[in-house]
Design an enzyme around this catalytic site. Structure first.
Site, mmCIF file in Angstrom:
data_model
loop_
_atom_site.group_PDB
_atom_site.id
_atom_site.type_symbol
_atom_site.label_atom_id
_atom_site.label_comp_id
_atom_site.label_asym_id
_atom_site.label_seq_id
_atom_site.Cartn_x
_atom_site.Cartn_y
_atom_site.Cartn_z
ATOM 1 N N LYS A 35 0.819 -1.215 0.000
ATOM 2 C CA LYS A 35 0.000 0.000 0.000
ATOM 3 C C LYS A 35 0.849 1.260 0.000
ATOM 4 O O LYS A 35 0.502 2.241 -0.668
ATOM 5 C CB LYS A 35 -0.946 0.011 1.184
ATOM 6 C CG LYS A 35 -0.310 0.231 2.551
ATOM 7 C CD LYS A 35 -1.334 0.372 3.649
ATOM 8 C CE LYS A 35 -0.650 0.549 4.995
ATOM 9 N NZ LYS A 35 0.147 1.786 5.070
ATOM 10 N N THR A 36 1.976 1.254 0.746
ATOM 11 C CA THR A 36 2.838 2.438 0.776
ATOM 12 C C THR A 36 3.388 2.726 -0.612
ATOM 13 O O THR A 36 3.418 3.882 -1.064
ATOM 14 C CB THR A 36 4.004 2.236 1.772
ATOM 15 O OG1 THR A 36 3.462 2.005 3.074
ATOM 16 C CG2 THR A 36 4.902 3.460 1.809
ATOM 17 N N ASP A 227 -3.587 7.679 4.509
ATOM 18 C CA ASP A 227 -3.069 6.338 4.798
ATOM 19 C C ASP A 227 -3.717 5.796 6.067
ATOM 20 O O ASP A 227 -4.121 6.560 6.947
ATOM 21 C CB ASP A 227 -1.549 6.423 4.969
ATOM 22 C CG ASP A 227 -0.888 5.058 5.056
ATOM 23 O OD1 ASP A 227 -1.481 4.077 4.582
ATOM 24 O OD2 ASP A 227 0.236 4.986 5.603
ATOM 25 N N GLU A 228 -3.805 4.476 6.191
ATOM 26 C CA GLU A 228 -4.338 3.797 7.393
ATOM 27 C C GLU A 228 -5.706 4.358 7.795
ATOM 28 O O GLU A 228 -5.957 4.670 8.964
ATOM 29 C CB GLU A 228 -3.345 3.927 8.567
ATOM 30 C CG GLU A 228 -1.953 3.384 8.296
ATOM 31 C CD GLU A 228 -1.868 1.868 8.309
ATOM 32 O OE1 GLU A 228 -2.932 1.212 8.321
ATOM 33 O OE2 GLU A 228 -0.751 1.331 8.299
ATOM 34 N N GLN A 258 -7.788 -4.885 9.472
ATOM 35 C CA GLN A 258 -6.721 -4.567 10.417
ATOM 36 C C GLN A 258 -7.088 -3.385 11.313
ATOM 37 O O GLN A 258 -6.212 -2.704 11.842
ATOM 38 C CB GLN A 258 -5.420 -4.267 9.664
ATOM 39 C CG GLN A 258 -4.884 -5.471 8.890
ATOM 40 C CD GLN A 258 -3.510 -5.207 8.296
ATOM 41 O OE1 GLN A 258 -2.505 -5.147 8.998
ATOM 42 N NE2 GLN A 258 -3.471 -5.044 6.984
ATOM 43 N N ARG A 605 1.619 -11.291 10.118
ATOM 44 C CA ARG A 605 2.978 -10.758 10.320
ATOM 45 C C ARG A 605 4.016 -11.770 9.846
ATOM 46 O O ARG A 605 5.181 -11.418 9.660
ATOM 47 C CB ARG A 605 3.254 -10.483 11.812
ATOM 48 C CG ARG A 605 2.364 -9.474 12.518
ATOM 49 C CD ARG A 605 2.220 -8.166 11.800
ATOM 50 N NE ARG A 605 1.036 -8.185 10.962
ATOM 51 C CZ ARG A 605 0.829 -7.373 9.931
ATOM 52 N NH1 ARG A 605 1.749 -6.499 9.583
ATOM 53 N NH2 ARG A 605 -0.281 -7.441 9.215
#
Length: 668
Positions: A35-36, A227-228, A258, A605
């Protein structure tokens, strides 16, 4: 002509976002989906399309993330001048805007921003103004009061609602708490002060009460990227809506799967309802996962599909197939810790670096048995986001009580406990200790007439401490575990609630300490073991510092602290019904689904190896059988490799001696 070959450098999903995300857009970016990278290339694309840098607003949740993204954009555009591009946290951007327009809402442009310490100092002043003498009797500390006020503001709830949820016992002092909150707000306004929460609420107030300003700003920001987005609270979502009101080019990137920060007032409804708030929203999916093996992602997909309130998604791995995730069922926490330690050592022999291994857990107290085992085996570890178990203040407080019961002449422990009491400072402590340590046992101490040495305020503190010792001594036997539980049920619990916003977590730690203490039949051996544990950790830390030792270490972390990170091998431990999901979370609306999202975050993770573990009993000498987490039951059996250390003939061998834990893993 573009200097970047977007088609070549992005996958098809990312390319669609970067080149077609005009208007309201929701990008559902799964774990490990880049995503970044997508956001960075979108900003670069806009600039290459002729959008001026100062017409772009990039909102992130940390300044570090903003700097990283802006640096990557600059590298992509080969040093092109990005001066004027608005990038930073919500608070950073709010400060920048308010510096120009603050006079319109009653502040001067040179308003002062309060940090956490400053805010607590101001609340202390408010307490004094209302004649609330916290030295006369126990009262919520400024830190706890600040936490209450902050949560109420960010969740847009009344203080009464927050008190009912977090501290129902305090409803009797609600009028005072409300006065403190009002006084705090009034003093800030009078003195030209804003805390971090005010930056957001005042920006929203500016946008809603000053239409000309809103028009200027929303005209300025042709494109807004967030973002987020799943971690935004209601105020942040409203700010975004106001700023995007003219051009409607609002792109939010996030993953509803998330969303795990409701305790910080994050509202999953912001991302779930985005298409309803912004008409004609385009929805993009980033489901290509670059991080985890297919076997790990299959488990993750099956976990999260059980949530009802979500955007359905199915992550697809680009990694090669490896081993199935392992489900390890242990006798008790001690064998669970031994299994994890043995496996870590075997992985290291297979050349997996220790810093590529993480152990994740729902709550801080879950790490205690493992910390003890790692220390015993000399396996170095770092504890992310907090102190090691035996270094935490509340654990050291309770151990101080036990040390005095064991040895009434322990001046260090007396000094620690006396300084926790109302009205007792350093000088009074010294005077008391010189008298108290003349006794031969704790019973003799409690019979001493020392109140004549004390001021009226100090008498209250001494009586509180004395009552706790009296409660301890009501225990039938001076067994360490029983003594700790007596302390937990004493006024010490009130002390924790009044002094720490996370007091429930601290009580959980102490309960774990009592379970650990149950292994010992006398106080001497228990305290000796704990002291050696503390000294070993402290000595290691000192040695590492002096030698500038950068030795690789296993990472221990709560799942919340691990979000956004990744490791080659991940252990998710203590997966029982009373640990994950957290029982307190289940009492809250949407709590079960958030706990399932937390488990999903933990699983995603892992890159190559995933171990899911739990024990059947709560402690070494317990006969109470525990139930596995309901989330484990949602994973089809064929997706996991089950490892058991429990055989019928060996069920009572709770140390697990001679049992082989780790099957051959030749694909590593």
């Amino acid at each position: 002509m573009s200097s970047i070959d977007y088609k070549k450098e992005l996958n098809d999903e990312q390319y669609q976002v970067v080149t077609q995300a005009d208007g309201p857009c929701l990008v559902l970016a799964g774990a490990g989906s880049g995503k970044t990278r997508t956001i960075v290339y979108r900003v670069a694309y806009l600039i290459e399309q002729g959008i001026k840098s100062d017409n772009i607003l990039l909102l992130t949740f940390t300044n570090k993330a903003a700097r990283e993204m802006l640096n990557r954009v600059a590298l992509l555009l080969k040093g092109r001048n990005l001066k004027g591009l608005w990038g930073g946290t919500f608070h950073h951007i709010a400060n920048k805007i308010l510096r120009k327009f603050a006079p319109l809402i009653g502040y001067k442009a040179n308003f002062t921003i309060l940090d956490e310490e400053d805010s607590e100092s101001l609340i202390k002043i408010c307490l004094k103004e209302l004649n609330i003498n916290t030295k006369e009797r126990r009262y919520p500390t400024p830190a706890v009061l600040k936490d209450l006020i902050s949560y109420a503001k960010n969740s847009e709830k009344k203080l009464k609602e927050v008190v009912e949820i977090k501290h129902p016992r305090w409803l009797e002092i609600l009028p005072q708490l409300e006065k403190i909150a009002r006084n705090y707000e009034e003093r800030k306004k009078q003195k030209g002060l804003m805390d971090f929460d005010d930056l957001l609420t005042n920006l929203l107030k500016l946008l809603k009460t000053q239409p000309p300003v809103k028009k200027v700003l929303s005209n300025k920001f042709h494109y807004i990227l967030v973002d987020e987005y799943q971690d935004t609270n209601r105020i942040q979502a409203e700010i975004i809506k106001e700023l995007a009101s003219v051009h409607q080019n609002i792109l939010v990137v996030g993953d509803d799967a998330q969303s795990i920060y409701s305790f910080r007032a994050a509202d999953i409804g912001n991302i779930l309802n985005f298409p309803k708030i912004f008409k004609d929203t385009k929805i993009f999916h980033l489901t290509t996962n670059y991080r985890s093996t297919p076997e790990i992602l299959e488990v993750a997909n099956r976990i999260i599909e059980n949530n009802l309130k979500q955007f359905p998604k199915n992550l697809v791995s680009l990694q090669k197939s490896l081993v199935k995730p392992a489900l390890a069922i242990m006798s008790n926490p001690e064998t669970e810790a031994a299994f994890i330690s043995e496996t870590i050592l075997e992985l290291r022999e297979q050349r997996v670096p220790l810093n590529k291994i993480a152990v994740l857990f729902r709550a801080t107290y879950h790490s205690q048995p493992l910390e003890f085992e790692l220390t015993k085996r000399d396996i170095p570890y770092d504890y992310r986001g907090g102190l090691r178990f035996f270094e935490r203040a509340h654990n050291k407080d309770v151990l101080a009580f036990l040390k005095i019961v064991n040895n009434v002449k322990d001046e260090v422990s007396w000094f620690r406990l006396l300084n926790l009491q109302i009205g007792i400072g350093e000088v009074t402590s010294k005077n008391l200790i010189s008298n108290l340590t003349k006794a031969n046992n704790i019973n003799s101490v409690l019979k001493q007439e020392v109140e004549q040495l004390l001021s009226e305020r100090a008498k209250n503190g001494w009586r509180e401490l004395k009552y706790i010792f009296l409660k301890i001594l009501k225990a039938e036997k001076l067994l360490p575990g029983e003594l700790i539980r007596k302390i937990i049920k004493s006024n010490y619990q009130n002390y924790l609630e009044l002094n720490y916003p996370n007091y429930q977590e601290r009580l959980d730690d102490l309960e774990q300490l009592s379970l650990f203490a149950d292994r010992y039949q006398n106080l001497n051996s228990f305290l000796a073991e704990i002291t050696m544990q503390e000294n070993f950790s402290a000595a290691r830390l000192r040695t590492d510092y002096q030698n500038e030792n950068h030795e690789e270490r296993v990472i221990l972390s709560t799942i919340h602290q691990a979000k956004g990170l990744e490791w080659e091998t991940v252990f998710v431990i203590n997966l029982t019904e009373d640990a994950l999901p957290n029982p307190r979370a289940l009492k809250e609306e949407g709590g079960l689904e958030e706990e399932r999202r937390l488990f999903y975050v933990a699983v995603t993770r892992a890159q190559k190896n995933l171990f899911l573990t739990y024990s059947l009993m709560s402690s070494f000498n317990s006969y109470y059988l525990k139930t596995p987490s309901p989330f484990l039951k949602e994973i089809p059996e064929e997706l996991l490799e089950e490892i058991k250390t429990i055989e019928e003939d060996n069920f009572n061998d709770l140390n697990g001696d001679g049992i082989s834990y780790l099957p051959e893993i030749d694909q590593l």
